[in-house]
Scaffold this motif. Structure first.
Motif, short mmCIF file in Angstrom:
data_model
loop_
_atom_site.label_atom_id
_atom_site.label_comp_id
_atom_site.label_asym_id
_atom_site.label_seq_id
_atom_site.Cartn_x
_atom_site.Cartn_y
_atom_site.Cartn_z
N GLU A 76 0.83 -1.21 0.00
CA GLU A 76 0.00 0.00 0.00
C GLU A 76 0.87 1.26 0.00
OE1 GLU A 76 -2.82 0.26 3.15
OE2 GLU A 76 -3.96 -1.50 2.50
N LEU A 120 1.08 3.97 -3.01
CA LEU A 120 0.69 5.32 -2.69
C LEU A 120 1.73 6.31 -3.18
CD1 LEU A 120 -1.58 6.78 -1.36
CD2 LEU A 120 -0.39 6.63 0.81
N LYS A 161 1.71 6.62 -6.80
CA LYS A 161 0.56 7.42 -7.21
C LYS A 161 0.85 8.91 -7.05
CE LYS A 161 -3.71 9.25 -5.89
NZ LYS A 161 -4.42 9.70 -4.68
N ALA A 210 -5.62 6.07 -8.86
CA ALA A 210 -6.30 5.24 -7.86
C ALA A 210 -7.75 5.69 -7.71
CB ALA A 210 -5.59 5.33 -6.52
N LYS A 211 -8.56 4.75 -7.32
CA LYS A 211 -9.95 5.09 -7.00
C LYS A 211 -10.32 4.39 -5.70
CE LYS A 211 -14.60 4.94 -8.85
NZ LYS A 211 -15.48 4.04 -9.62
N ARG A 212 -10.93 5.13 -4.79
CA ARG A 212 -11.27 4.58 -3.50
C ARG A 212 -12.66 3.96 -3.51
NH1 ARG A 212 -8.68 8.19 1.24
NH2 ARG A 212 -9.74 10.07 0.55
N GLY A 213 -12.97 3.31 -2.40
CA GLY A 213 -14.30 2.77 -2.22
C GLY A 213 -14.56 1.52 -3.04
N LYS A 214 -15.77 1.04 -2.92
CA LYS A 214 -16.13 -0.20 -3.61
C LYS A 214 -15.82 -0.07 -5.10
CE LYS A 214 -19.37 -3.89 -3.24
NZ LYS A 214 -20.56 -4.41 -2.55
N GLY A 227 -13.09 0.07 -6.33
CA GLY A 227 -11.92 0.91 -6.52
C GLY A 227 -10.71 0.08 -6.90
N TYR A 253 -6.29 0.25 -8.33
CA TYR A 253 -5.22 1.00 -9.00
C TYR A 253 -5.15 0.67 -10.48
CZ TYR A 253 -2.93 2.76 -4.78
OH TYR A 253 -2.62 3.45 -3.62
#
Lengths: 141, 141
Positions: free
Chosen positions: B42, B46, B49, B56-60, B62, B64
DNA sequence: TGAATTGCCTATTAAGTCGCTCGACAATAG
DNA sequence: CTATTGTCGAGCGACTTAATAGGCAATTCA
């Protein structure tokens, strides 16, 4: 990046290369002239001696000298002794090959292939560059 | 030698290069498939990124993906981010030049001259080698 | 709306390496 | 014998590396 150790080794060796062949130079003199912590330098030179790059004589009028002519001692040798293998990865090293712990298939590893070519180009330079070359460069000016 | 960090970075990136462009891949999947400690990975991703190599996209749903096509991301970029400059000495680096503390005269320094050529040859390779190249190598077999 | 998912972020830690020092010992010259 | 000079083992503080832990923030989707 080279370690301080390696830098000191190279500096000390180029100084020895600049002195008359066979002449003995004191650790203390090298340390002073090249601004290297004396005791630390002792360890480094001892190592280089054990690996056959230097000749030493103890007692009064003792000191260090190159074990071979300056044009027969390469940067590659010195660095390998003080810092270890040149290759970016153990699996790309010739002199210190080691399989990667978790490499699936070395033959198809693209990373390895590239690191191998980096190793090859680096050692092509470093195993050819001698102390005499470095000294000559200095003399030119 | 490259750090573990860099090795992980390269492995992760080649995996992303192998997936369909734009597809999002979970950290957990990369970690599992490439045998990389998840939390450690991670941090690495990061970093990549933040330096613009990954999106990157967060959440459900989500995950890289590469921020650019695989043939536009070089090994050199990745390694500089994870490990720092390629040059063996700070005074031989283009991207992270720093004068040696106790260098008398950089212009006449034979050591620097040689290290510079090592740097040049290494970065010639690493700044040209892309993720696509590494992937292609793998595909050949 | 709210629960699940997934990346983001900060701390912390264990182990190792690096750079360096100290003090004693061993060989050698004079 | 004494001064000199390399040899050697131990140790130490600062830093780095590799990794872990735990909570927060964004996003999806039911």
């Amino acid at each position: 990046m080279l370690t301080q150790r390696s830098k000191y080794a190279l500096r000390a060796m180029t100084m020895l290369a600049a002195s008359k062949p066979g002449d003995l130079v004191l650790v203390a003199d090298i340390a002073k002239q090249r601004k290297i912590p004396r005791k630390f330098l002792e360890l480094i030179l001892l190592d280089l001696k054990k690996r056959g790059l230097l000749h030493a004589k103890r007692g009064k009028n003792g000191g260090y000298s190159l074990a071979r002519p300056a044009n027969k001692i390469t940067f590659g040798e010195i660095i390998r002794i003080t810092d270890g293998p040149l290759a970016p990865l153990p699996c790309a090293s010739l002199t210190a090959y080691r399989k990667c712990d978790d490499c699936e298939d070395e033959k198809t590893c693209g990373i390895r292939r590239i690191m191998r070519s980096v190793r090859d180009s680096s050692s092509a330079i470093l195993d050819k560059a001698t102390l005499a070359d470095a000294f000559r460069a200095k003399q030119q000016f």
